[in-house]
Design a protein around this motif. Structure first.
Motif, PDB file in Angstrom:
ATOM      1  N   ASP A   1      11.903 -27.878  96.944  1.00 17.76           N
ATOM      2  CA  ASP A   1      12.744 -26.906  97.709  1.00 17.76           C
ATOM      3  C   ASP A   1      14.206 -26.706  97.430  1.00 17.76           C
ATOM      4  O   ASP A   1      14.659 -27.616  97.284  1.00 17.76           O
ATOM      5  CB  ASP A   1      12.322 -27.420  99.143  1.00 17.76           C
ATOM      6  N   GLY A   2      14.701 -25.208  97.326  1.00  9.70           N
ATOM      7  CA  GLY A   2      15.635 -25.006  96.748  1.00  9.70           C
ATOM      8  C   GLY A   2      16.925 -25.457  97.748  1.00  9.70           C
ATOM      9  O   GLY A   2      17.969 -25.621  97.331  1.00  9.70           O
ATOM     10  N   ALA A   3      16.685 -25.444  99.062  1.00 11.32           N
ATOM     11  CA  ALA A   3      17.497 -25.858 100.120  1.00 11.32           C
ATOM     12  C   ALA A   3      17.690 -27.476  99.921  1.00 11.32           C
ATOM     13  O   ALA A   3      19.024 -27.887 100.285  1.00 11.32           O
ATOM     14  CB  ALA A   3      17.440 -25.234 101.412  1.00 11.32           C
ATOM     15  N   ARG A   4      16.594 -27.856  99.997  1.00  5.41           N
ATOM     16  CA  ARG A   4      16.808 -29.560  99.878  1.00  5.41           C
ATOM     17  C   ARG A   4      17.446 -30.354  98.814  1.00  5.41           C
ATOM     18  O   ARG A   4      17.699 -31.331  98.694  1.00  5.41           O
ATOM     19  CB  ARG A   4      15.315 -30.070 100.449  1.00  5.41           C
ATOM     20  N   HIS A   5      16.840 -29.521  97.403  1.00  2.28           N
ATOM     21  CA  HIS A   5      17.351 -30.102  96.372  1.00  2.28           C
ATOM     22  C   HIS A   5      17.661 -28.914  95.438  1.00  2.28           C
ATOM     23  O   HIS A   5      16.709 -28.537  94.400  1.00  2.28           O
ATOM     24  CB  HIS A   5      15.973 -30.913  95.583  1.00  2.28           C
ATOM     25  N   PRO A   6      18.818 -28.473  95.404  1.00  2.00           N
ATOM     26  CA  PRO A   6      19.179 -27.348  94.893  1.00  2.00           C
ATOM     27  C   PRO A   6      19.185 -27.764  93.210  1.00  2.00           C
ATOM     28  O   PRO A   6      19.741 -28.616  92.820  1.00  2.00           O
ATOM     29  CB  PRO A   6      20.755 -27.056  95.186  1.00  2.00           C
ATOM     30  N   GLY A   7      18.804 -26.815  92.343  1.00  4.17           N
ATOM     31  CA  GLY A   7      18.786 -27.006  91.204  1.00  4.17           C
ATOM     32  C   GLY A   7      17.779 -28.138  90.497  1.00  4.17           C
ATOM     33  O   GLY A   7      17.884 -28.307  89.383  1.00  4.17           O
TER      34      GLY A   7
ATOM     35  N   ALA B   1      21.657 -35.221  94.710  1.00  3.61           N
ATOM     36  CA  ALA B   1      21.342 -34.282  95.853  1.00  3.61           C
ATOM     37  C   ALA B   1      21.304 -32.998  95.115  1.00  3.61           C
ATOM     38  O   ALA B   1      20.774 -32.114  95.989  1.00  3.61           O
ATOM     39  CB  ALA B   1      22.482 -34.278  96.735  1.00  3.61           C
ATOM     40  N   ALA B   2      21.590 -32.503  93.947  1.00  3.37           N
ATOM     41  CA  ALA B   2      21.297 -31.421  93.166  1.00  3.37           C
ATOM     42  C   ALA B   2      21.343 -31.604  91.718  1.00  3.37           C
ATOM     43  O   ALA B   2      21.411 -32.652  91.219  1.00  3.37           O
ATOM     44  CB  ALA B   2      22.474 -30.426  93.643  1.00  3.37           C
ATOM     45  N   ASP B   3      20.870 -30.785  90.985  1.00  2.00           N
ATOM     46  CA  ASP B   3      20.924 -30.496  89.623  1.00  2.00           C
ATOM     47  C   ASP B   3      20.317 -31.771  88.907  1.00  2.00           C
ATOM     48  O   ASP B   3      20.584 -32.225  87.783  1.00  2.00           O
ATOM     49  CB  ASP B   3      22.210 -30.414  89.129  1.00  2.00           C
ATOM     50  N   THR B   4      19.173 -32.141  89.569  1.00  2.00           N
ATOM     51  CA  THR B   4      18.517 -33.501  89.001  1.00  2.00           C
ATOM     52  C   THR B   4      16.923 -33.320  88.691  1.00  2.00           C
ATOM     53  O   THR B   4      16.374 -32.343  89.497  1.00  2.00           O
ATOM     54  CB  THR B   4      18.513 -34.451  90.214  1.00  2.00           C
ATOM     55  N   ILE B   5      16.546 -34.049  87.770  1.00  3.85           N
ATOM     56  CA  ILE B   5      15.205 -33.964  87.418  1.00  3.85           C
ATOM     57  C   ILE B   5      14.723 -35.349  87.896  1.00  3.85           C
ATOM     58  O   ILE B   5      15.386 -36.362  87.518  1.00  3.85           O
ATOM     59  CB  ILE B   5      14.796 -33.844  85.779  1.00  3.85           C
ATOM     60  N   PHE B   6      13.680 -35.296  88.984  1.00  2.00           N
ATOM     61  CA  PHE B   6      13.070 -36.522  89.515  1.00  2.00           C
ATOM     62  C   PHE B   6      11.714 -36.726  88.587  1.00  2.00           C
ATOM     63  O   PHE B   6      11.032 -36.031  88.074  1.00  2.00           O
ATOM     64  CB  PHE B   6      12.696 -36.362  90.711  1.00  2.00           C
TER      65      PHE B   6
ATOM     66  N   GLY C   1       8.380 -29.758 100.224  1.00  6.24           N
ATOM     67  CA  GLY C   1       9.004 -29.505  98.864  1.00  6.24           C
ATOM     68  C   GLY C   1      10.246 -30.478  98.513  1.00  6.24           C
ATOM     69  O   GLY C   1      11.043 -30.059  97.647  1.00  6.24           O
ATOM     70  N   SER C   2      10.352 -31.463  99.273  1.00  6.74           N
ATOM     71  CA  SER C   2      11.367 -32.612  98.853  1.00  6.74           C
ATOM     72  C   SER C   2      10.463 -33.869  98.294  1.00  6.74           C
ATOM     73  O   SER C   2       9.259 -33.830  98.361  1.00  6.74           O
ATOM     74  CB  SER C   2      12.192 -32.924 100.173  1.00  6.74           C
ATOM     75  N   VAL C   3      11.157 -34.606  97.638  1.00  8.98           N
ATOM     76  CA  VAL C   3      10.654 -35.869  97.023  1.00  8.98           C
ATOM     77  C   VAL C   3      10.968 -36.941  97.737  1.00  8.98           C
ATOM     78  O   VAL C   3      11.754 -37.344  98.622  1.00  8.98           O
ATOM     79  CB  VAL C   3      11.582 -36.099  95.487  1.00  8.98           C
ATOM     80  N   TRP C   4      10.064 -38.062  97.481  1.00 14.97           N
ATOM     81  CA  TRP C   4      10.074 -39.449  98.394  1.00 14.97           C
ATOM     82  C   TRP C   4       9.625 -40.496  97.344  1.00 14.97           C
ATOM     83  O   TRP C   4       8.773 -40.018  96.301  1.00 14.97           O
ATOM     84  CB  TRP C   4       9.379 -39.313  99.627  1.00 14.97           C
ATOM     85  N   TRP C   5       9.998 -41.651  97.504  1.00 16.97           N
ATOM     86  CA  TRP C   5       9.672 -42.796  97.080  1.00 16.97           C
ATOM     87  C   TRP C   5       9.506 -43.953  98.001  1.00 16.97           C
ATOM     88  O   TRP C   5      10.275 -44.146  98.687  1.00 16.97           O
ATOM     89  CB  TRP C   5      10.431 -43.153  95.388  1.00 16.97           C
TER      90      TRP C   5
END
Ligand code: GDP
Ligand code: MN
Length: 578
Positions: free
Chosen positions: A51-57, A317-322, A331-335
């Motif tokens: 999700d672009g708002a939760r995880h920009p880039g 919080a942004a520009d990250t590869i999980f 559309g957000s990640v969790w672990w």
């Protein structure tokens, strides 16, 4: 634009002849190129959009299920077996070449081969090394772009002559089981994988270039490649002093490198230089200087909570590869270990529907993030200093529930190198899993030679950093950690820096100089005297047993073990007493 020279082009052509891609594309490192590769990766489901708002880039990488555990397919290849790091699965260079050549033959048919020039180390630095990676994985290119300075522009001023560059071959192949392996050839500065997931190969290549292959180069050239965090500590009186910390994986390097000071110690600030790998050289001034070969950082997602590593949490919080994380419906990640409670539903790290009742984990246990260092609020203004930063102290540690005190200072360089080589994590059944200097799984030369290299670099310095051992993980009888750790580790760093200035008191123990109970800056920390005493205690019986275990362990290195280690063991035995 710095065009790769004829030698590099010839090597890439040679690769293309074997791999037979439909076309070869040279990566220029531009933003436009990054966008294009990203768009194509998302279209092809090589990366999952967030999700672009939760995880920009940011995006999610789902690795092929069995690839995260590539150890069994991973080999170290050097000319004779004796020369392989004591840990690594070994294969002769001829065998490894033959297998990889067969597995790579025509492996890129119908695909594009990217040729990506890269540089490790700060621009203009005498430390820096040039390299080129060929791959049919867009994800591998995108990861390389975060980890290193990538693109033809990065090669500006390159003197990379024949044979003078790092090479990587990463082909994803057709998934055939017998065509899946990777090997590292330190003598040829070559990392080669076939048939493996592009993302996982890229992570492996990164470790190979910064540590495994680098340790081979370092031995030839007289410097050190180490699995280390490097950080600056700024005090209220002004001035920043630099420290390095070498711990095995999962023992707190990333957390320490971006430590946020506790509220009780206002005016102190930690600046991040490196969080996982460092290259070290003795300078003309007799001190040891460190650079970060990388341009990005990556860590265990589980270690990033707002309470545990708030700075990393801010950076990702942004520009990250999980990689290996679960995906929530929004559309957000969790672990597991995330600040948020488990979601009612999610897709697990393999993309299958998951609920808390599914019985399994939502995220892979090794779920990771990878982020440009530029996103770190604590990034040191000197992280790209071509000369690096001068080290006052080096900390070595691991993870022991007993035995190792919170901190001690070794008596001199030789003792320090020996103590560093004794690092271990608690293993099953109480037997320690030794991981000298945290390099066991990342060293491209025999560990005994690596010890000798440390000793010889020590002889080049008139003002070497002091060497300390630390252990954040000592436990009480109830199984709870005795030391609060994380931000509070700053207190130990401050004692260490004061020691380096000759200003902190200590008392001599059989292991080295330890802080007297009132010597650590513990203001604002509610710590019972008993706990502190337990944290700093040295138990003679435990240490006599440890010494037996150490003697057996070091005997396994045979004649290669530096003579100094024998002397250090005897001296330790004498200090501990019968
Ligand atoms: P790295 O792999 O060496 O970079 O280690 P990380 O910084 O990623 O941390 C690995 C794990 O150790 C994470 O689960 C952290 O939360 C945990 N950890 C880091 N520092 C400390 C500490 O001081 N005390 C305790 N108890 N755990 C820590
Ligand atoms: Mn780390």
């Amino acid at each position: 634009m710095g065009t790769p020279n004829a030698d590099v082009r010839a090597w890439v052509e040679e690769c293309a002849k074997l791999l037979r891609p439909d076309r070869v594309v040279w990566c220029d490192g531009s933003e436009e190129e990054r966008r294009r590769l990203l768009t194509e990766s998302l279209l092809n489901r090589e990366l999952i959009p967030l999700d672009g708002a939760r995880h920009p880039g940011s995006t999610l990488l789902r690795s092929a299920p069995d690839d995260p555990r590539t150890e069994k397919r991973s080999f170290l290849s050097v000319l004779n077996r004796d020369d392989a790091a004591s840990s690594g699965a070994w294969m002769s260079p001829e065998d490894a070449k033959r297998k990889l050549t067969a597995a790579s033959d025509g492996a890129m048919k119908g695909r594009t081969m990217y040729a990506a020039p890269f540089v490790l180390g700060p621009p203009g630095s005498p430390f820096r090394k040039f390299g080129v990676e060929v791959t049919d994985s867009r994800v591998a290119v995108l990861l390389l772009r975060v980890m290193a300075r990538m693109g033809t522009g990065a090669w500006e001023g390159s003197a990379a002559r024949e044979g003078d560059f790092l090479r990587g071959i990463l082909s994803t192949g057709d998934g055939r089981e017998d065509r899946r392996l990777l090997a590292c050839f330190p003598d040829e500065k070559l990392f080669w994988s076939a048939g493996l997931d592009g993302g996982e190969s890229a992570f492996a290549a990164r470790k190979a270039f910064t540590l495994r292959i680098a340790s081979g180069l370092a031995r030839r050239e007289g410097w050190l490649a180490a699995r280390m965090a490097v950080l600056g500590v700024e005090t209220p009186h002004g001035g920043v002093r630099y420290l390095a910390a070498a711990f095995p994986p999962g023992c707190g390097k990333t957390s320490l490198a971006m430590l946020a000071s506790p509220a009780a110690l206002p005016g102190y600030k930690v600046w991040t230089v490196a969080d996982g790998a460092a290259w070290l050289k003795a300078g003309p001034d007799g001190r040891l200087w460190a650079v970060n070969p990388e341009a990005g950082f990556s860590g265990a997602a589980a270690g990033v909570g707002s309470a545990r590593n708030p700075r990393a949490a801010g950076a990702i919080a942004a520009d990250t590869i999980f990689a290996g994380a679960a995906l929530r419906p929004d559309g957000s990640v969790w672990w597991e270990g995330h600040d948020d409670p488990p979601p009612a539903e999610a897709l697990d790290w393999e993309g299958r529907p998951w609920t808390p009742d599914s019985g399994g984990r939502a995220a892979h246990p090794d779920a990771r993030f990878i982020t440009p260092l530029g996103r770190l609020a604590s990034l040191s203004p000197r992280w790209e200093d071509p000369q690096g930063v001068p080290l006052d102290a080096i900390l070595f540690g691991a993870r022991r529930a007993r035995l190792e005190p919170l901190v001690y200072e070794t008596f001199d360089w030789s003792h320090g190198v020996f103590a560093a080589a004794c690092a271990a994590r608690d293993g099953g059944g109480g037997a320690p899993r030794r991981d000298p200097m945290g390099m066991l799984h990342s060293c491209g030369i025999p560990m005994a030679d690596y010890f000798a290299l440390w000793l010889s670099v020590g002889r080049k310095m008139s003002r070497p950093p002091r060497i300390f051992r630390v252990n954040w993980f000592r436990k009480g009888p109830d199984g709870a950690f005795l030391w609060p750790g994380f931000a509070e580790n700053l207190r130990v760093l401050l004692w260490i820096l004061d020691r380096c200035r000759g200003e902190a008191p200590s008392q001599t123990s059989p292991l080295g100089e330890i802080p007297p109970p009132a010597g650590l800056p513990l203001r604002g920390l509610d710590m019972p005297r008993e706990t502190l005493r337990a944290l700093l205690s040295v138990d003679g019986d435990e240490w006599r047993r440890e010494l037996d275990s150490l003697r057996k362990y070091f005997a396994g290195f045979g004649d290669r073990l530096p003579a100094a280690f024998g002397r250090e063991m005897d001296a330790l035995a004498a200090r501990i007493g019968p």
